[in-house]
Design a protein around this motif. Structure first.
Motif, PDB file in Angstrom:
ATOM      1  N   GLN A 388      20.252  63.811 -17.952  1.00 26.15           N
ATOM      2  CA  GLN A 388      21.348  64.726 -17.340  1.00 26.15           C
ATOM      3  C   GLN A 388      22.116  64.089 -16.095  1.00 26.15           C
ATOM      4  OE1 GLN A 388      18.950  68.054 -16.355  1.00 26.15           O
ATOM      5  NE2 GLN A 388      19.597  69.239 -18.273  1.00 26.15           N
ATOM      6  N   LEU A 389      21.199  63.314 -15.453  1.00 28.82           N
ATOM      7  CA  LEU A 389      21.903  62.595 -14.431  1.00 28.82           C
ATOM      8  C   LEU A 389      22.691  61.373 -14.783  1.00 28.82           C
ATOM      9  CD1 LEU A 389      18.755  62.430 -11.891  1.00 28.82           C
ATOM     10  CD2 LEU A 389      20.912  63.777 -11.723  1.00 28.82           C
ATOM     11  N   LEU A 390      22.242  60.714 -15.996  1.00 30.66           N
ATOM     12  CA  LEU A 390      22.978  59.769 -16.437  1.00 30.66           C
ATOM     13  C   LEU A 390      24.178  60.176 -16.914  1.00 30.66           C
ATOM     14  CD1 LEU A 390      23.096  56.858 -17.597  1.00 30.66           C
ATOM     15  CD2 LEU A 390      22.108  57.711 -19.601  1.00 30.66           C
ATOM     16  N   LYS A 391      24.440  61.351 -17.513  1.00 27.40           N
ATOM     17  CA  LYS A 391      25.811  61.958 -17.988  1.00 27.40           C
ATOM     18  C   LYS A 391      26.793  62.347 -17.041  1.00 27.40           C
ATOM     19  CE  LYS A 391      24.346  63.468 -22.526  1.00 27.40           C
ATOM     20  NZ  LYS A 391      24.456  64.367 -23.775  1.00 27.40           N
ATOM     21  N   LEU A 392      25.911  62.748 -15.581  1.00 26.28           N
ATOM     22  CA  LEU A 392      26.869  62.942 -14.524  1.00 26.28           C
ATOM     23  C   LEU A 392      27.451  62.063 -13.635  1.00 26.28           C
ATOM     24  CD1 LEU A 392      24.854  65.926 -13.167  1.00 26.28           C
ATOM     25  CD2 LEU A 392      26.824  66.057 -14.490  1.00 26.28           C
ATOM     26  N   ALA A 393      26.665  60.695 -13.904  1.00 22.15           N
ATOM     27  CA  ALA A 393      27.235  59.465 -13.119  1.00 22.15           C
ATOM     28  C   ALA A 393      28.561  58.890 -13.555  1.00 22.15           C
ATOM     29  CB  ALA A 393      26.165  58.518 -13.160  1.00 22.15           C
ATOM     30  N   THR A 394      29.095  58.283 -12.891  1.00 20.71           N
ATOM     31  CA  THR A 394      30.543  57.682 -13.301  1.00 20.71           C
ATOM     32  C   THR A 394      30.368  56.335 -13.525  1.00 20.71           C
ATOM     33  OG1 THR A 394      30.844  57.348 -10.730  1.00 20.71           O
ATOM     34  CG2 THR A 394      31.649  59.510 -11.845  1.00 20.71           C
ATOM     35  N   VAL A 395      29.677  55.577 -12.900  1.00 24.05           N
ATOM     36  CA  VAL A 395      29.283  54.069 -13.214  1.00 24.05           C
ATOM     37  C   VAL A 395      27.864  53.839 -13.423  1.00 24.05           C
ATOM     38  CG1 VAL A 395      29.498  51.836 -12.272  1.00 24.05           C
ATOM     39  CG2 VAL A 395      31.326  53.572 -11.834  1.00 24.05           C
ATOM     40  N   VAL A 396      27.476  53.371 -14.810  1.00 27.98           N
ATOM     41  CA  VAL A 396      26.143  53.184 -14.875  1.00 27.98           C
ATOM     42  C   VAL A 396      25.894  51.918 -15.424  1.00 27.98           C
ATOM     43  CG1 VAL A 396      24.458  54.064 -16.602  1.00 27.98           C
ATOM     44  CG2 VAL A 396      25.899  55.640 -15.469  1.00 27.98           C
ATOM     45  N   ASP A 397      25.009  51.177 -15.258  1.00 25.75           N
ATOM     46  CA  ASP A 397      24.593  49.953 -15.842  1.00 25.75           C
ATOM     47  C   ASP A 397      24.280  50.210 -17.287  1.00 25.75           C
ATOM     48  OD1 ASP A 397      23.887  46.916 -15.625  1.00 25.75           O
ATOM     49  OD2 ASP A 397      22.190  47.573 -16.203  1.00 25.75           O
ATOM     50  N   ASP A 398      24.839  49.168 -18.093  1.00 27.09           N
ATOM     51  CA  ASP A 398      24.395  49.356 -19.623  1.00 27.09           C
ATOM     52  C   ASP A 398      23.053  49.241 -19.727  1.00 27.09           C
ATOM     53  OD1 ASP A 398      27.128  49.835 -20.032  1.00 27.09           O
ATOM     54  OD2 ASP A 398      27.671  47.489 -20.460  1.00 27.09           O
ATOM     55  N   ILE A 399      22.391  48.275 -19.119  1.00 27.81           N
ATOM     56  CA  ILE A 399      20.552  48.261 -19.502  1.00 27.81           C
ATOM     57  C   ILE A 399      20.160  49.528 -19.173  1.00 27.81           C
ATOM     58  CG2 ILE A 399      18.919  46.830 -18.874  1.00 27.81           C
ATOM     59  CD1 ILE A 399      20.541  44.541 -18.434  1.00 27.81           C
ATOM     60  N   VAL A 400      20.526  50.037 -17.932  1.00 30.17           N
ATOM     61  CA  VAL A 400      19.756  51.299 -17.624  1.00 30.17           C
ATOM     62  C   VAL A 400      20.086  52.485 -18.401  1.00 30.17           C
ATOM     63  CG1 VAL A 400      19.638  52.848 -15.709  1.00 30.17           C
ATOM     64  CG2 VAL A 400      19.733  50.415 -15.066  1.00 30.17           C
ATOM     65  N   SER A 401      21.270  52.471 -18.757  1.00 34.52           N
ATOM     66  CA  SER A 401      21.542  53.470 -19.789  1.00 34.52           C
ATOM     67  C   SER A 401      20.694  53.375 -21.044  1.00 34.52           C
ATOM     68  CB  SER A 401      23.058  53.570 -20.338  1.00 34.52           C
ATOM     69  OG  SER A 401      23.533  54.602 -20.974  1.00 34.52           O
ATOM     70  N   LYS A 402      20.654  52.181 -21.611  1.00 36.23           N
ATOM     71  CA  LYS A 402      20.000  51.899 -22.867  1.00 36.23           C
ATOM     72  C   LYS A 402      18.445  52.187 -22.780  1.00 36.23           C
ATOM     73  CE  LYS A 402      19.034  48.250 -26.271  1.00 36.23           C
ATOM     74  NZ  LYS A 402      17.829  48.746 -26.006  1.00 36.23           N
ATOM     75  N   ASP A 403      17.946  51.784 -21.460  1.00 34.79           N
ATOM     76  CA  ASP A 403      16.489  52.230 -21.473  1.00 34.79           C
ATOM     77  C   ASP A 403      16.229  53.491 -21.199  1.00 34.79           C
ATOM     78  OD1 ASP A 403      15.940  49.523 -21.304  1.00 34.79           O
ATOM     79  OD2 ASP A 403      16.229  49.359 -18.997  1.00 34.79           O
ATOM     80  N   ILE A 404      16.995  54.424 -20.570  1.00 35.06           N
ATOM     81  CA  ILE A 404      16.887  56.042 -20.446  1.00 35.06           C
ATOM     82  C   ILE A 404      17.195  56.565 -21.848  1.00 35.06           C
ATOM     83  CG2 ILE A 404      18.060  58.109 -19.562  1.00 35.06           C
ATOM     84  CD1 ILE A 404      18.876  56.419 -17.212  1.00 35.06           C
ATOM     85  N   LYS A 405      18.107  56.302 -22.522  1.00 34.87           N
ATOM     86  CA  LYS A 405      18.218  56.597 -23.805  1.00 34.87           C
ATOM     87  C   LYS A 405      17.309  56.319 -25.159  1.00 34.87           C
ATOM     88  CE  LYS A 405      23.284  57.089 -23.324  1.00 34.87           C
ATOM     89  NZ  LYS A 405      24.714  56.743 -23.787  1.00 34.87           N
ATOM     90  N   ASP A 406      16.684  55.127 -24.813  1.00 35.67           N
ATOM     91  CA  ASP A 406      15.526  54.693 -25.583  1.00 35.67           C
ATOM     92  C   ASP A 406      14.299  55.572 -25.362  1.00 35.67           C
ATOM     93  OD1 ASP A 406      17.328  53.041 -27.159  1.00 35.67           O
ATOM     94  OD2 ASP A 406      16.748  51.027 -25.850  1.00 35.67           O
ATOM     95  N   ASN A 407      14.186  55.775 -24.115  1.00 35.34           N
ATOM     96  CA  ASN A 407      12.991  56.406 -23.552  1.00 35.34           C
ATOM     97  C   ASN A 407      12.938  58.026 -24.005  1.00 35.34           C
ATOM     98  OD1 ASN A 407      10.510  57.075 -22.084  1.00 35.34           O
ATOM     99  ND2 ASN A 407      11.956  58.122 -20.557  1.00 35.34           N
TER     100      ASN A 407
END
Length: 1307
Positions: A388-407
């Motif tokens: 949820q925090l990832l979707k609210l964020a405006t700028v997100v690192d691709d690696i962090v986004s991938k790790d969160i979604k894989d988790n």
């Protein structure tokens, strides 16, 4: 100005539609639309687009899947089949002529069912033939290399499982052959008039053979399979696949695992029954591996209430397949029902049963089971929050986004695995219980039935309390986790698809490149397979790297120059996953895909182990992806517990229409939660109702049988009513005991030996009190409203029970009644904090029948007055020293007929047995007398009915005076012309002797006991009003002390009442309201002033009512004035004036002279029996006689001329004149034989004189004859005094009548 659409949408997003209802239910199953939002694609229509050799394979898969769907319909028909013959009517002897018509009607009814059975026979023959044809394709030399795909094998196994289930159901359903025999009998009777019935008879004979032959479908499959050669190879492949899958535990759904367990014994039997060497299978698959599998799962669920035991199947099939009977190790496996407890304990499933019992401990042992319920819930919630925090964020690192979604993807897979394990464990546990029924079962209700049904033996008698608790918690875990995962469906869908897309692209674009470079140098034929995989699954949109790879670069260079791609929320299709699985198998297996080492074994030394591990990991992940993509369908499947309700097989064997709800496992779990009083399970009380939701869903959409849904709905209605009933009873009992515990005195608790039993801990009912929307069979039920309705009824029933209990006891129990009502009032206060209840005052008035405007008496006031009139006045005597009325000796009491006491209910008293004992001990202290505590209880309980009680007591007092008048008239007629007062010279003995001779008219009067009893009752009534006046004065004083500050009274001031009563002088509360109202009215922003004016007016009314209550008078004063006016009717007779104008001493016939004679008799010996007059009549005689004497104005003459007083005076003179001897010695010297009676008389006389003096002094203080005050009794019980009037008979004509109030006017 119009609001922009964007701002309006943004504003709407800030509104919260959630309430405070706790989540104590499972998935929201809506029966009309089902649980799934999508349908899994199974047609593989896009496979031909990839131009692979799978086109023929996919067509076969689609055909097999279609047969599986048809087989499910056939299985539903057989499973839900119920005997039609049982419903057929039996003709009486008088209607034998209509027998032919009955045969025709029976034939028409049964023909519909036989047509369905004939369709099943035809379908199984067609399905077996198509299955054999499909399996024979892989027995040809050109197809033996590649073999079937994994998807194809699953389709073959599922169809074989459908045929096995049909065969098992056909064998288990005894009603089918029974109905068929009736059908054939009616056909014989009906077909006599038909032509050309030979073909029909042949069809019936074939159908009869099919229905009566056990394992006919398996025999048919064997015949179809072995028409050609080399079918053993595909059977070995299927066996190897089953064994590998079961041993590796790589199956996501428990239903697929059960499919493998069911078909494995059949495959082994079929493989062993070939014409070739059947033992060749055991060269590749050891017998020990099969035995371990069968021991690990000795019972396999087949249907909700039917199971398959591999050991039993192997034994039974050995009789039909002769070659298999030689396998002694498999045939000798014991069946589950043959195991003794010691042997059963060695089986893992038995240990599973023990594991389920203590499963809640495992769930809480986080150190040992980190992936169980509690830890999973925490980690899943954390992953959801990160997403949820990832979707609210405006700028997100691709690696962090991938790790969160894989988790998040991994958490969903883990959640499905947990739910699958738990649900499968529950089903296997139930199957184990079905296979081992309780042997020493006894009927629960021996009065209704002495026979225990088979279903009771496997369900009701087969689950211990610990197992039921474990089942409740396990089902709660399943439904709780399922509900949590369902709520995030829309939140995680894009992330899951993007994660799956990224995993597939990472494999086909990066990892395959390294494998491809290795294969290029060693095996050129594998390049085509890898290229096909990349062509099918690679997504090069938005990829900076061009399509194609540098195959000649090294692995290290390839890893450094890995392809970068942008993950997209685009999931692969079922065809792509199917093709990838096939190509990975082709890549690994090559020309020998089915060797004993397995798919990913070390068969091919040319394929590196590192590459094999990557391929195996991705291959196993591919097996999960179709279920993850079909999120809701998978979630509904792994949380489905509907199988716990069905009992079709046992309905047939027990020959009943339906079982009672006590035998239903879902209700058993609900009842266990309620009856166990386990606070940790209370929030799970609604979870078992999700079992009904699941079973209803399966009945409508799985079995497609409306009658099953109707039965489920009927049971749910009954069970939910029982839930509301029992839950409300337990809630009421808890809060009742909690209130009773709170009202106990702290000193009493400290002195009690078992004080811990009297302290009631709180329970967690808060979550249930917020359940406004209980999801039940597609409906939303307001549980709180239903509990509130039931709670209102229980409060009324409890009040009625308390009143009935009071009516069956004497008036001494009024203190206990007041205590119990106070406890009930406090209980109402606690419960009203959670539920919407009727006001307690209204319920109390309703049950006491004082709610109407014309209800002046009420049920409670009438009972108090009835007890006073029938029991207290007759059977109680007054003790003036203790100010109590106590019971007379038993032989002096009059029998009182009362209704029988109602049945004792602990919850209607104090809630628990220990609290009932404690309060009973307290109530026992007030059960032997009637005194001041009872009057406090009466004053608090009656309320507005108190005025009616006072008026009724006054009327009864008037009746007693009227009843006394004829007796007094008789005594006046017996009076001698003169009664001389003896002189002091004769002493005590001479004085008493003289009085006894002159008072023979009183001593020998036959009605002397009646006169004393009437005077006693009159005195008791006056004493009753006296104590009631004391109690009301104390209560009003307490109320006045609370109102005094608001009325302007201050402590220590003098003559404050006069200042407050000054005209136009208002109290502080009125002044405050007036000033506030004026200030608000003067404010320019005040638009509506009506509410403030109303507030000021209400303050003035409250002041007026409080002041009138402060001016209230005395009830005793009013009662004495009433009695005085009642005596006016006999005043001329009882208060005769002297003819000469002087006081008559010897010839007076006034009331005081008659009472003196009665009092002389009272002080003497017993009138009746051996009981003294004091014990029989008590002190109330003096109260009645002295009150009449005082109100007649004769108290001075009475004290001067009373016979007893004169004897006491003589005694005192004689004591003074005797210096050497005491009075007792003097009496003994004078008359030894008479001394004891004389001494008793003197002692009684002294007591009477002291008592009379007390009564006269109280009457003088309360009602001085010089100045009398009358008062008005309002309907509320308020007394309005201070109205003076002269002592004339006409002044009393305006006293209030019974039931109303009339103010006195001064003349």
């Amino acid at each position: 100005m119009a609001v922009p659409v964007e701002e309006a949408v943004a504003a709407l997003s800030t509104f919260s539609l959630e309430d405070n209802q706790s989540d104590v239910q499972g998935l929201a199953a809506i029966l009309m639309s089902g649980k799934s939002s999508s349908k899994s694609p199974i047609d593989y229509e896009d496979v031909p687009a990839y131009r692979m050799s799978l086109t023929e394979d996919t067509k076969s898969i689609n055909l097999l899947n279609l047969l599986v769907q048809e087989g499910k319909e056939m299985v539903a028909v057989l499973y839900t089949y119920r005997s039609c013959v049982k419903a057929l009517p039996q003709l009486p002897d008088s209607m034998k002529q209509s027998q032919s018509e009955l045969y025709l009607e029976t034939y028409q009814v049964l023909d519909l069912e036989i047509i369905r059975l004939r369709g099943i026979q035809q379908w199984q023959a067609s399905a077996a033939s198509k299955l054999a044809v499909d399996m024979q394709r892989f027995s040809r030399p050109e197809r033996r290399i590649s073999g079937p795909t994994v998807t194809h094998m699953w389709s073959i196994l599922k169809l074989l499982d459908m045929l096995l289930q049909l065969d098992h159901l056909k064998n288990a359903k005894a009603s089918i052959p029974n109905d068929f025999s009736w059908y054939k009998r009616t056909f014989t009777q009906v077909s006599t008039q038909w032509q050309d019935t030979d073909s029909m008879r042949e069809e019936l004979d074939d159908l009869q053979i099919f229905l009566s032959t056990r394992w006919a479908i398996l025999s048919n499959i064997q015949g179809e399979l072995f028409r050609v050669n080399n079918v053993e190879d595909i059977l070995q492949v299927l066996i190897h696949f089953c064994v590998e899958s079961l041993e590796s535990d790589s199956i996501l759904l428990y239903s697929e695992r059960h499919v493998l367990l069911r078909v494995l014994p059949v495959l082994v039997v079929l493989a062993m029954s070939t014409e070739k060497d059947g033992d060749a299978i055991f060269k590749k698959i050891k017998v020990a591996r099969l035995i371990n599998i069968f021991k690990k799962d000795p019972v396999v669920p087949a249907f909700p209430d039917l199971h398959l035991a591999p050991a039993s199947m192997l034994k039974e099939l050995s009789a039909y397949f002769q070659k298999f009977s030689a396998q002694s190790r498999l045939v000798s496996l014991p069946s589950p029902h043959e195991l003794v407890p010691r042997e059963a304990a060695e089986y893992p499933l038995y240990k599973l049963a023990l594991l389920v019992v203590f499963f809640e401990n495992q769930l809480r042992a986080l150190a040992e089971n980190l992936l169980e319920h509690d830890e999973f819930v925490l980690r899943f919630a954390a992953a959801t929050n990160q997403l949820q925090l990832l979707k609210l964020a405006t700028v997100v690192d691709d690696i962090v986004s991938k790790d969160i979604k894989d988790n998040m993807f991994n958490m969903i897979v883990e959640g499905f695995q947990l739910l699958n394990k738990w649900t499968g464990r529950v089903w296997e546990q139930c199957s184990w219980k079905f296979s081992r029924p309780c042997k020493d079962a006894s009927p629960f209700d021996g009065e209704q039935s002495t026979v225990v049904s088979d279903y009771e033996k496997v369900v009701r008698c087969n689950y211990t309390q610990e197992e039921r608790k474990a089942m409740v918690e396990l089902s709660s875990y399943i439904k709780g986790v399922g509900s949590m995962m369902e709520k995030v469906d829309t939140l995680v869908s894009d992330s899951v698809w993007e994660s799956i897309h990224g995993q597939v692209q990472e494999f086909v674009q990066n990892k395959l490149s390294g494998i491809q470079r290795t294969s290029l140098r060693k095996r050129k034929d594998l390049v085509r397979i890898i290229t096909d995989m990349q062509t099918i699954a690679a997504d090069f949109m938005g990829n900076a790297t061009k399509m194609g790879f540098d195959f000649k670069s090294s692995r290290r260079q390839a890893e450094e120059n890995s392809v970068f791609f942008h993950p997209r929320p685009v999931a692969p299709t079922a065809a792509q996953l199917h093709c990838l699985q096939f190509l990975i198998h082709e890549l690994v297996s090559g020309s020998a895909p089915r060797k004993a080492a397995g798919f990913f074994g070390s068969n091919d030394p040319e394929v590196p182990q590192q590459d094999l591990r990557q391929l195996e990991s991705f291959f196993n992940r591919l097996a999960f992806l179709p279920h993850i993509l079909d999120y809701k369908v998978t979630l509904a499947h792994v949380t489905d517990l509907g199988f716990l309700w069905f009992r079709e097989f046992y309905l047939e064997t027990s020959r009943v229409i339906q079982f009672p709800i006590e035998c239903s496992l879902p209700w058993m779990l609900v009842d266990h939660v309620i009856e166990s009083q386990d606070t940790g399970l209370l929030e799970s009380v609604l979870m078992p109702f999700d079992i009904y939701n699941d079973s209803a869903e399966f009945a409508l959409h799985g079995l497609k049988q409306r009658f099953l849904y109707d039965e489920i709905e009927a049971e749910v209605d009954l069970c939910f009513d029982q839930l509301v009933f029992k839950l409300t009873e337990h809630m009421f009992s808890h809060y009742k005991s909690f209130a009773a515990s709170k009202m106990l005195d702290s000193m009493f608790l400290a002195a009690s030996e078992n004080s811990e039993r009297l302290i009631v801990p709180p329970k967690r009912y808060d979550a249930l009190f917020r359940m406004r929307r209980v999801k039940l069979l597609g409906r939303s039920v307001d549980l709180v409203y239903l509990i509130g309705q039931r709670m209102n009824k229980i409060f009324r029933e409890n009040l009625d029970y308390l009143l009935e209990r009071f009516e069956s006891h004497d008036i001494c129990s009024v203190v206990e009644l007041q205590q119990l009502i106070d406890i009930l009032r406090l209980t109402h206060h606690f419960v009203a904090g959670f539920l919407t209840l009727d006001p307690f005052k209204m319920m109390l008035e309703e049950m006491t029948e004082t709610i109407s405007l014309v209800s002046f008496s009420g049920r409670l006031a009438s009972q108090v007055f009835a007890e006073l009139q029938n029991d207290v006045l007759s059977n109680f005597c007054l003790c003036n020293t203790t100010q109590r009325l106590i019971r007379s000796p038993k032989n002096c009491q009059r029998h009182i007929s009362r209704p029988s006491a109602p049945h004792v209910k602990s919850s209607f008293l104090c809630g628990t047995h220990d609290l009932n004992i404690a309060y009973a001990a307290l109530s026992q202290l007030y059960s032997k007398f009637f005194g001041l505590p009872h009057f406090f209880a009466i004053a608090k309980l009656l309320g507005s009915s108190l005025a009616w009680l006072i008026r009724s007591v006054l009327d009864l007092l008037s009746q007693k005076i009227m009843a006394l008048e004829p007796k007094i008239a008789e005594l006046r007629a017996e009076l001698p012309k003169a009664i001389h007062i003896p002189s002091y010279d004769g002493g005590v003995a001479g004085c008493l002797t003289s009085f006894q001779e002159q008072l023979q008219w009183a001593i020998n009067f036959e009605g002397r006991a009646e006169v004393l009893q009437t005077l006693k009752e009159t005195g008791s009534l006056i004493f009753f009003l006296s104590l009631l006046d004391t109690v009301i004065q104390e209560l009003e004083t307490e109320q006045f002390m609370q109102d005094a500050p608001f009325l302007g009274f201050a402590p220590g001031g003098d003559r404050q009442m006069d200042r407050v009563l000054v005209k136009d002088q208002k109290s502080p509360i009125v002044n405050i309201c007036r000033h506030a109202t004026n200030a608000i009215l003067m404010h320019p922003g005040c638009l509506d002033s009506s509410s403030f004016l109303t507030l000021c007016k209400q303050a003035e009314i409250a002041e007026s009512l409080a002041m009138k209550k402060a001016e209230s008078g005395s009830i005793l004063e009013y009662a004495l004035d009433f009695l005085s006016k009642t005596l006016d009717t006999v005043r001329s007779k009882w208060n005769a004036t002297s003819k000469v104008g002087l006081m008559e001493i010897t010839s007076s016939k006034e009331f005081h002279r008659i009472y003196s004679g009665i009092q002389f008799v009272f002080c003497g010996g017993p009138i009746e029996d051996s009981i003294s007059n004091q014990e029989r009549f008590g002190d109330a005689v003096a109260w009645g006689g002295c009150a009449i004497i005082y109100l007649l104005g004769q108290h001075l003459r009475f004290e001067l001329l009373d016979f007893v007083y004169h004897a006491l005076n003589v005694t005192e003179v004689e004591i003074v004149s005797t210096l050497q001897a005491t009075l007792a010695d003097k009496i003994k010297q004078i008359s030894p034989s008479y001394a004891p009676d004389l001494e008793t008389f003197i002692e009684n006389g002294k007591k009477v004189r002291r008592l009379n003096s007390h009564v006269f002094s109280m009457l003088k203080a309360c009602f001085p004859l010089e100045e009398k005050q009358a008062c008005m009794i309002k309907q509320s019980g308020t007394l309005v005094p201070r109205i003076k009037y002269p002592n004339t008979p006409s002044a009393f004509e305006t006293l209030p009548l019974k039931g109303g109030a009339v103010q006195l006017e001064s003349n």
